[in-house]
Design an enzyme around this catalytic site. Structure first.
Site, PDB file in Angstrom:
ATOM      1  N   ASP A  35       0.847  -1.301   0.078  1.00 26.14           N
ATOM      2  CA  ASP A  35       0.079   0.180  -0.018  1.00 26.14           C
ATOM      3  C   ASP A  35       1.060   1.248  -0.075  1.00 26.14           C
ATOM      4  OD1 ASP A  35      -1.951   2.045   1.014  1.00 26.14           O
ATOM      5  OD2 ASP A  35      -3.137   0.367   1.058  1.00 26.14           O
ATOM      6  N   ILE A  62       1.743   1.184  -6.490  1.00 24.75           N
ATOM      7  CA  ILE A  62       1.436   0.021  -7.586  1.00 24.75           C
ATOM      8  C   ILE A  62       1.936   0.467  -8.943  1.00 24.75           C
ATOM      9  CG2 ILE A  62      -0.287  -1.303  -6.379  1.00 24.75           C
ATOM     10  CD1 ILE A  62      -2.345   0.096  -8.173  1.00 24.75           C
ATOM     11  N   ALA A  85      -6.558   1.718  -5.193  1.00 23.09           N
ATOM     12  CA  ALA A  85      -7.107   2.111  -6.270  1.00 23.09           C
ATOM     13  C   ALA A  85      -7.626   3.715  -5.610  1.00 23.09           C
ATOM     14  CB  ALA A  85      -8.696   1.783  -6.672  1.00 23.09           C
ATOM     15  N   THR A 136     -15.930  -2.552  -9.537  1.00 26.38           N
ATOM     16  CA  THR A 136     -17.053  -2.066  -9.206  1.00 26.38           C
ATOM     17  C   THR A 136     -18.340  -2.271  -9.936  1.00 26.38           C
ATOM     18  OG1 THR A 136     -18.040   0.123  -8.617  1.00 26.38           O
ATOM     19  CG2 THR A 136     -16.247   0.227 -10.235  1.00 26.38           C
ATOM     20  N   ASP A 137     -19.323  -1.945  -9.771  1.00 26.10           N
ATOM     21  CA  ASP A 137     -20.657  -2.100 -10.462  1.00 26.10           C
ATOM     22  C   ASP A 137     -20.993  -0.969 -11.262  1.00 26.10           C
ATOM     23  OD1 ASP A 137     -21.529  -0.360  -8.234  1.00 26.10           O
ATOM     24  OD2 ASP A 137     -23.220  -1.491  -7.784  1.00 26.10           O
ATOM     25  N   GLU A 138     -20.200   0.128 -10.747  1.00 26.50           N
ATOM     26  CA  GLU A 138     -20.440   1.509 -11.427  1.00 26.50           C
ATOM     27  C   GLU A 138     -20.030   1.379 -12.893  1.00 26.50           C
ATOM     28  OE1 GLU A 138     -19.221   5.212  -9.484  1.00 26.50           O
ATOM     29  OE2 GLU A 138     -19.947   4.392  -7.710  1.00 26.50           O
ATOM     30  N   TYR A 162     -13.874   8.275 -12.150  1.00 24.48           N
ATOM     31  CA  TYR A 162     -13.507   7.190 -11.604  1.00 24.48           C
ATOM     32  C   TYR A 162     -14.011   5.832 -12.066  1.00 24.48           C
ATOM     33  CZ  TYR A 162     -14.510   3.446  -8.133  1.00 24.48           C
ATOM     34  OH  TYR A 162     -14.433   2.311  -7.510  1.00 24.48           O
ATOM     35  N   LYS A 166     -12.047   2.447 -13.628  1.00 26.46           N
ATOM     36  CA  LYS A 166     -11.993   0.917 -13.296  1.00 26.46           C
ATOM     37  C   LYS A 166     -12.505   0.109 -14.481  1.00 26.46           C
ATOM     38  CE  LYS A 166     -11.938  -0.427  -9.673  1.00 26.46           C
ATOM     39  NZ  LYS A 166     -10.875  -0.880  -8.743  1.00 26.46           N
ATOM     40  N   LEU A 202     -20.791   8.623   1.579  1.00 27.05           N
ATOM     41  CA  LEU A 202     -22.052   8.784   2.201  1.00 27.05           C
ATOM     42  C   LEU A 202     -22.317   8.255   3.642  1.00 27.05           C
ATOM     43  CD1 LEU A 202     -25.015  10.071   1.543  1.00 27.05           C
ATOM     44  CD2 LEU A 202     -25.311   7.658   1.326  1.00 27.05           C
ATOM     45  N   ARG A 297     -24.316  15.842  -7.474  1.00 24.47           N
ATOM     46  CA  ARG A 297     -22.898  15.704  -8.137  1.00 24.47           C
ATOM     47  C   ARG A 297     -23.204  15.794  -9.646  1.00 24.47           C
ATOM     48  NH1 ARG A 297     -21.209   9.571  -6.507  1.00 24.47           N
ATOM     49  NH2 ARG A 297     -20.221  10.736  -4.594  1.00 24.47           N
ATOM     50  N   HIS A 300     -24.204  12.558 -11.906  1.00 24.46           N
ATOM     51  CA  HIS A 300     -25.042  11.404 -10.846  1.00 24.46           C
ATOM     52  C   HIS A 300     -25.653  10.234 -11.262  1.00 24.46           C
ATOM     53  CE1 HIS A 300     -26.353  11.445  -6.317  1.00 24.46           C
ATOM     54  NE2 HIS A 300     -25.614  10.320  -6.807  1.00 24.46           N
TER      55      HIS A 300
END
Ligand code: NAD
Ligand code: DAU
Length: 360
Positions: A35, A62, A85, A136-138, A162, A166, A202, A297, A300
């Protein structure tokens, strides 16, 4: 004994994963935690494992190929679990470059180092080696408000810098699997919550602000939906994919626990009122009046929701922690660990918060 190289192990999910792995495997595994210790990495998260003989912390970036190659040369690494990340969407909107560096280039450096260490002269790979890329699901974009879900087959449609970074890192991992038959998996998980989460996100932000009687900034109409998963359930999913998942496959991990942001905030306020002892002066500060609607955002995403059918049927994984229980445990942890939150919110966090929220 298998050696796991965990990247980003001092962050939120990485540190919970390391705890999970030592609780499950004890002295039967070895963990190298690599890290860089950015603002999001905190060795305090690991103080109860730091003296174990089968745990080593290595401070490295990294993106530094020489440092990463050296780690592979000096250790027999069997498994890589890649968490490291830049992880916060709001920061990526303000400063995308570091997201591309760490999330894309950093992943490439790791893939190359693992490939060089694990590849045999005939181009195949040593038996038992595996690289698990935590994503991520994003990457799938945003869902409409009706009952649609993200599946492993859902086309990628990232919107924020972001999620674009990813998605790019997922594509690099996929390209190594497709081109070299590099032994890897990708997991795409929904929103995690639990102990050790940095208070820019959040749930810990709302807990922290409510306890201080500060405004609770709700982006837009507060009706964006996220699919919340207790972090230890995610850790278990990663371990099951490593043990039982088919190589070269992607697995979505999520808890079927969709909630609007405003619902989450009300649950946090109710739980704080329930858990704060009589006579604690913070009880008077915790109030619905703190809820403040602010500018949305940019870009968003409206709704995320994972269908975890594949991980469930192939590995037996189930989300075990009901939200009512997980959020109580999480809030109890933040209440019991005030020095932790004081520590991570002193210094740079104050500047970040002032800048990020001043114009909302
Ligand atoms: P985090 O921000 O809490 O932790 C990130 C860790 O990576 C920190 O310890 C940081 O010091 C380290 N790091 C950052 N840049 C580095 C670099 N260049 N070299 C080495 N280390 C570096 O993140 P998190 O929430 O724990 O997320 C971990 C992973 O899981 C990320 O890949 C993220 O995309 C993914 N993910 C997160 C969530 C979530 O809800 N938090 C959900 C799905 C997937
Ligand atoms: O879905 C997985 C992703 O979840 C991970 O890949 C990311 O690393 C992780 O940060 C998280 O991204 P989100 O953007 O969904 O999480 P965040 O906690 O930043 O925001 C959750 C929701 O709450 C989102 O709709 C924005 C809203 N929000 C957030 C903050 C910080 C607010 O309304 N107010 C706030 O102050």
């Amino acid at each position: 004994m298998k050696t796991y190289l965990v990247t980003g192990g001092a962050g939120f999910i990485g540190s919970n994963y390391i705890h999970y792995m030592f609780e499950k495997y004890g002295d039967d595994i070895r963990i190298l935690n690599v890290d860089k210790l950015t603002y999001a990495g905190n060795l305090e998260n690991l103080k109860d494992v730091q003296d174990r003989e089968n745990y080593t912390f290595i401070k490295a970036d990294i993106c530094d190929s020489a440092a990463i190659e050296r780690i592979f040369q000096e250790n027999t690494v069997d498994r890589v679990v890649h968490f490291a990340a830049e992880s916060h969407v709001d920061r990526s909107i303000k400063d995308p470059e570091v997201f591309v560096k760490t999330n894309v280039l950093g992943t490439l450096v790791l893939l190359n180092a693992a490939k060089a260490a694990w590849e045999l002269p005939d181009g195949s790979f040593m038996e038992g080696k595996r690289f698990l890329h935590v994503s991520t699901d994003e990457v799938y974009g945003s869902l409409s408000e009706e009952g649609e879900y993200f599946y492993e087959t859902t086309p990628y449609d990232p919107h924020s810098p972001y999620s674009a970074s990813k998605a790019s890192s997922d594509m690099l991992v996929k390209s190594y699997m497709d081109t070299y038959r590099f032994p890897a998996n990708i997991t795409n998980c929904s929103n995690n919550y639990g102990p050790y989460q940095f208070p820019e996100k959040l749930i810990p932000l709302m807990i922290h602000n409510a306890l201080a009687g500060k405004p609770l900034p709700v982006y837009g109409d507060g009706k964006n939906v996220r699919d919340w998963l207790y972090v230890m359930d995610h850790a278990k999913g990663i371990d099951l994919v490593m043990e039982k998942g088919r190589l070269f496959e992607t697995y979505n991990i999520g808890g079927h626990n969709e909630k609007q942001n405003i619902e989450i905030i009300h649950i946090i306020l109710d739980t704080l009122k329930e858990l704060l002892p009589e006579g604690d002066e913070r009880r008077a500060l915790v109030s619905e009046k703190l809820i403040t609607y602010v500018t949305d955002r940019k870009g968003h995403d409206r709704r995320y929701a994972i269908a975890p059918d594949k991980i469930r049927s192939e590995t037996g994984w189930e989300p075990e922690t009901p939200f009512a229980e997980g959020i109580k445990k999480t809030i109890a942890w933040y209440l019991a660990n005030e020095p932790w939150i004081e520590n991570v919110t002193s210094g740079d966090y104050q500047k970040y918060y002032a800048e990020m929220y001043q114009n909302r």
